[in-house]
Design a protein around this motif. Structure first.
Motif, PDB file in Angstrom:
ATOM      1  N   ARG A  24      -3.185  12.504   2.233  1.00  0.00           N
ATOM      2  CA  ARG A  24      -2.853  11.590   1.130  1.00  0.00           C
ATOM      3  C   ARG A  24      -1.719  10.636   1.518  1.00  0.00           C
ATOM      4  N   ALA A  25      -1.734  10.201   2.756  1.00  0.00           N
ATOM      5  CA  ALA A  25      -0.682   9.307   3.229  1.00  0.00           C
ATOM      6  C   ALA A  25      -0.876   7.900   2.667  1.00  0.00           C
ATOM      7  N   VAL A  26       0.223   7.182   2.568  1.00  0.00           N
ATOM      8  CA  VAL A  26       0.233   5.755   2.254  1.00  0.00           C
ATOM      9  C   VAL A  26       0.782   5.042   3.486  1.00  0.00           C
ATOM     10  N   VAL A  27       0.168   3.924   3.867  1.00  0.00           N
ATOM     11  CA  VAL A  27       0.633   3.174   5.035  1.00  0.00           C
ATOM     12  C   VAL A  27       1.315   1.893   4.559  1.00  0.00           C
ATOM     13  N   LEU A  28       2.561   1.709   4.978  1.00  0.00           N
ATOM     14  CA  LEU A  28       3.334   0.533   4.589  1.00  0.00           C
ATOM     15  C   LEU A  28       3.645  -0.314   5.817  1.00  0.00           C
ATOM     16  N   GLY A  46      -8.057   6.107   6.353  1.00  0.00           N
ATOM     17  CA  GLY A  46      -8.639   6.013   5.025  1.00  0.00           C
ATOM     18  C   GLY A  46      -7.570   6.044   3.956  1.00  0.00           C
ATOM     19  N   ALA A  47      -6.415   5.399   4.252  1.00  0.00           N
ATOM     20  CA  ALA A  47      -5.245   5.458   3.385  1.00  0.00           C
ATOM     21  C   ALA A  47      -5.003   4.116   2.708  1.00  0.00           C
ATOM     22  N   PRO A  48      -4.370   4.107   1.530  1.00  0.00           N
ATOM     23  CA  PRO A  48      -4.006   2.841   0.896  1.00  0.00           C
ATOM     24  C   PRO A  48      -2.947   2.102   1.711  1.00  0.00           C
ATOM     25  N   ALA A 116       0.842  -4.868  -6.995  1.00  0.00           N
ATOM     26  CA  ALA A 116       1.841  -3.924  -7.495  1.00  0.00           C
ATOM     27  C   ALA A 116       2.154  -2.887  -6.420  1.00  0.00           C
ATOM     28  N   PRO A 117       3.421  -2.442  -6.333  1.00  0.00           N
ATOM     29  CA  PRO A 117       3.750  -1.406  -5.350  1.00  0.00           C
ATOM     30  C   PRO A 117       2.949  -0.134  -5.594  1.00  0.00           C
ATOM     31  N   ILE A 118       2.503   0.485  -4.519  1.00  0.00           N
ATOM     32  CA  ILE A 118       1.783   1.756  -4.622  1.00  0.00           C
ATOM     33  C   ILE A 118       2.782   2.871  -4.911  1.00  0.00           C
ATOM     34  N   ALA A 119       2.413   3.781  -5.784  1.00  0.00           N
ATOM     35  CA  ALA A 119       3.270   4.934  -6.074  1.00  0.00           C
ATOM     36  C   ALA A 119       3.377   5.807  -4.828  1.00  0.00           C
ATOM     37  N   GLY A 122       6.935  11.521  -3.434  1.00  0.00           N
ATOM     38  CA  GLY A 122       6.367  12.801  -3.057  1.00  0.00           C
ATOM     39  C   GLY A 122       5.274  12.734  -2.005  1.00  0.00           C
ATOM     40  N   ARG A 123       4.911  11.540  -1.551  1.00  0.00           N
ATOM     41  CA  ARG A 123       3.795  11.402  -0.616  1.00  0.00           C
ATOM     42  C   ARG A 123       4.296  11.158   0.810  1.00  0.00           C
ATOM     43  N   THR A 124       3.408  11.384   1.765  1.00  0.00           N
ATOM     44  CA  THR A 124       3.687  11.026   3.158  1.00  0.00           C
ATOM     45  C   THR A 124       3.509   9.526   3.313  1.00  0.00           C
ATOM     46  N   VAL A 125       4.524   8.880   3.876  1.00  0.00           N
ATOM     47  CA  VAL A 125       4.477   7.429   4.085  1.00  0.00           C
ATOM     48  C   VAL A 125       4.523   7.150   5.581  1.00  0.00           C
TER      49      VAL A 125
END
Length: 218
Positions: A24-28, A46-48, A116-119, A122-125
């Motif tokens: 459930r990672a988010v990539v910034l 497959g991450a946002p 909008a910024p992704i929440a 608590g997630r892996t970034v």
């Protein structure tokens, strides 16, 4: 080793980051250039995908020196070593910081009007950039992410100055760097193609439909 462009660098980083699939990672992307790198990683995981907006604080003149950076939320981080070396007047620092804050506000206006910024609490970034020469911008970004209470921070850069990487590695939970080098005068020197990324191109990346996880060539 020189990378063909930011996309190739992102593909190579993605190979190293595949164990994060299903996390459930988010990539910034850190800056517009970092967003191109981040987009390749997001496809494989497959991450946002989102952008973390920062602005460099630089000295004036034909050869600007990075003195610090500002990030979303009003956080400012200074490179005190550079400030001492160049003996920058406090009034000049205030003026330069105000200019960087104004530039950041314009960036926020461009991107956050439609994205909008992704929440991320608590997630892996996965924080990706196209390189780290001084580490000041990445340091700012890491502090912004900690303030937003993320779970884990994975720093991913194709190239970085070794001593900068050592310092940043102590601030994150995991780091991946394809090419640590003893000295890095300019990130662009590590690429054959290093063109500026227009806001329109960056926005296209952020607005595209999420892709299914992909494999990249070995």
């Amino acid at each position: 080793m020189r990378f063909r462009d930011r996309r190739e660098a992102g593909e190579r980083l993605a190979l190293r980051l595949r164990p994060l699939r299903g996390d459930r990672a988010v990539v910034l992307g850190l800056s517009e250039g970092g967003l191109v790198v981040a987009g390749e990683i997001a496809d494989v995981l497959g991450a946002p995908l989102d952008i973390l907006l920062t602005q460099r604080i630089e000295s004036a003149g034909p050869s600007p020196t990075m003195l610090g950076a500002v990030g979303e939320g009003g956080l400012t981080v200074w490179d005190h070593g550079a400030i001492r070396r160049f003996d920058i007047d406090p009034e000049d620092l205030t003026r330069l910081a105000d200019g960087a804050q104004a530039a950041l506000a314009r960036q926020v206006g461009v991107y956050r009007r439609t994205v909008a910024p992704i929440a991320i609490a608590g997630r892996t970034v996965v924080l990706a950039d196209d390189g780290a020469a001084t580490g000041t911008t990445a340091h700012t970004a890491i502090r912004v992410l900690r303030a937003r209470q993320v779970g884990r921070i994975v720093l991913a850069v194709p190239v970085a100055q070794a001593r900068v990487l050592d310092r940043l590695a102590r601030e994150v939970d995991q780091f991946v760097c394809l090419r640590p080098v003893p000295w890095l005068h300019a990130v662009r020197n590590s690429y054959r193609k290093f063109s500026a990324i227009a806001d329109t191109e960056a926005l296209e990346l952020l607005h595209r439909e999420p892709r299914r996880p992909t494999e990249v060539p070995r």
